[in-house]
Design an enzyme around this catalytic site. Structure first.
Site, PDB file in Angstrom:
ATOM      1  N   TYR A 121       0.851  -1.197   0.000  1.00 44.35           N
ATOM      2  CA  TYR A 121       0.000   0.000   0.000  1.00 44.35           C
ATOM      3  C   TYR A 121       0.885   1.244   0.000  1.00 44.35           C
ATOM      4  O   TYR A 121       1.897   1.308   0.707  1.00 44.35           O
ATOM      5  CB  TYR A 121      -0.897   0.009   1.237  1.00 44.35           C
ATOM      6  CG  TYR A 121      -1.719   1.272   1.359  1.00 44.35           C
ATOM      7  CD1 TYR A 121      -2.965   1.365   0.758  1.00 44.35           C
ATOM      8  CD2 TYR A 121      -1.235   2.390   2.052  1.00 44.35           C
ATOM      9  CE1 TYR A 121      -3.723   2.528   0.835  1.00 44.35           C
ATOM     10  CE2 TYR A 121      -1.978   3.558   2.140  1.00 44.35           C
ATOM     11  CZ  TYR A 121      -3.218   3.614   1.536  1.00 44.35           C
ATOM     12  OH  TYR A 121      -3.956   4.773   1.608  1.00 44.35           O
ATOM     13  N   GLU A 209      -3.139   7.682  -4.241  1.00 44.92           N
ATOM     14  CA  GLU A 209      -3.124   6.395  -3.534  1.00 44.92           C
ATOM     15  C   GLU A 209      -2.912   5.248  -4.519  1.00 44.92           C
ATOM     16  O   GLU A 209      -3.587   5.182  -5.545  1.00 44.92           O
ATOM     17  CB  GLU A 209      -4.455   6.201  -2.795  1.00 44.92           C
ATOM     18  CG  GLU A 209      -4.482   4.958  -1.927  1.00 44.92           C
ATOM     19  CD  GLU A 209      -5.842   4.772  -1.252  1.00 44.92           C
ATOM     20  OE1 GLU A 209      -5.910   4.875  -0.014  1.00 44.92           O
ATOM     21  OE2 GLU A 209      -6.832   4.528  -1.966  1.00 44.92           O
TER      22      GLU A 209
END
Ligand code: ADP
Ligand code: MG
Length: 398
Positions: A121, A209
């Site tokens: 992530y 993101e």
């Protein structure tokens, strides 16, 4: 402003961030052609058909019309890609982020199938406490990061970046090591991170993101998903990003307000608020809550609105389906109270008034404004103070 995954990946590619080969498709036939081209280029039959909507959780989401089908589908061959695309186009995808009503899919991304060794992530966002961009990275990619933040906050690593220097090589390497990488992959990750940070700054993002950030079997690093949100106040210097706006994905009332150059924010309560100035908007919402109700929206008509814009503003507020009452709270400075009165009267004459309306005016031309409202014959409740106005509208909507 938000954009689609495929658009974010194009911007990242332009900024030198590695992304898989892919092509957007607007029809099932385009999907087939794109898949055939990818199969040719990669020498692999595996392609992924990815629904493009402004919401995450697509992989685990399901189509209302095809409960067996998720929003991200791995297929073999161009024919299968076309078949899947036929099902996805025009169907409604429901994910944890769309709410139960879901979103209709009108665009697909056809992407090469990647060899997944590890899903990490990565995100960059503005930390308002430090006034700096914060990089967040975690080994727990691919899944719901909010859940990781709650159950294992120690698994999210944060790094605040000095704006004068940008993300330095040693800082990027440190993040790579924190992610458990070494050797060639760590070097590739460090280079990825620097380009990723530079892209965030260059495009004036408020959030960038990558989830998942992919490590392949060969040790390469790719952005497998991409979500970008931009600072609206900086869009004037990024015309090519502004042009990526997909109006199908935006709230129709907010879009209408934008076209009139009004700031409108939809909320969950029942009282519509027309105000001038952000501070007065906050105070109005606070006092509505204080008296036990919730604002349905607020619309800031700003300083120099014309009668037409005030009419447009009132009509936008009136369309809110949860609306039980409207509070107009104006402090006339440059904005004149009689302009507000005329605009409100004009709107009510056009679209009618089905809910109680309380108006509190103060400032420039207040007497004229009140006179116009009084003589209009419309069912308007006047209030002298903000307190009285809020109390009245809350009582009337209970
Ligand atoms: P979302 O976050 O909306 O669910 P993602 O783009 O993250 O959508 O895709 C969900 C999952 O699908 C990924 O975690 C990954 O496992 C898989 N996936 C996505 N794109 C590819 C691809 N090109 N090749 C292989 N697997 C993929
Ligand atoms: Mg994702």
């Amino acid at each position: 402003m938000k954009i689609h995954e495929y658009q974010a990946k194009e911007l990242l590619r332009d900024a030198g961030v590695p992304v898989p080969l892919s092509q957007v498709a607007f029809s099932a036939e385009e999907a087939r052609v794109a898949a055939a081209k990818l199969i040719d280029e990669t020498d692999s039959e595996v392609v992924v058909v990815k629904s493009q909507i402004h919401a995450g959780g697509r992989g685990k989401g399901r189509f209302k019309e095809h409960p067996e089908l998720g929003g991200v589908k791995v297929v073999k061959g161009a024919g299968a890609a076309k078949e899947t695309a036929e099902k996805m186009f025009g169907s409604t995808l429901v994910t944890i982020q769309t709410g139960p009503e879901g979103k209709v899919v009108n665009r697909l991304l056809i992407e090469q199938g990647m060899d997944i060794k590890q899903e990490l992530y990565l995100a960059a966002t503005l930390d308002r406490d430090t006034g700096r961009v914060t990089i967040m990275a975690s080994t727990e990619g691919g899944m719901d990061i909010e859940e990781v933040a709650e159950s294992h906050p120690e698994k999210i690593f944060r790094r605040s970046v000095d704006p004068a220097f940008g993300l330095q090589g040693f800082e990027a390497r440190e993040i790579a090591y924190k992610l458990g990488l070494d050797g060639k992959t760590a070097r590739k990750m460090a280079s990825f991170l620097v380009k990723f940070y530079d892209a965030y700054v260059k495009y004036d993002c408020s959030l960038l993101e990558i989830n998942p950030l992919l490590i392949t079997g060969a040790g390469d690093v790719y952005a497998l998903d991409a979500k970008a949100t931009f600072d609206d106040n900086a869009l004037f210097r990024h015309k090519h990003i502004e042009a990526l706006r997909d109006e199908d994905e935006e709230d129709p009332a907010e879009l209408e307000a934008k076209n009139w150059d009004l700031s409108y924010v939809a909320l969950d309560g029942t009282i519509g608020c027309m105000v001038n100035g952000a501070g007065l908007a906050m105070a109005t919402m606070d006092i509505i809550k204080y008296f036990g109700a919730e604002p349905a929206n607020f619309l800031d008509v700003g300083g120099g609105a014309t009668e037409e814009r005030v009419t447009a503003a009132f009509k936008i507020i009136s369309k809110d389906p949860n609306l039980k009452g409207i509070l107009v709270n104006i402090f006339g400075g440059i904005m004149k109270c009689d302009t507000i009165a005329k605009g409100v009267i004009g709107a009510v004459k056009e679209v009618g008034l089905e809910v109680p309306l309380v108006v509190r005016l103060e400032g420039t031309n207040v007497d004229l404004g009140k006179k116009l409202l009084g003589e209009s014959g419309l069912k308007i409740t006047a209030a002298g103070s903000l307190r009285e106005a809020a109390q009245k509208i809350v009582e009337m909507t209970k």
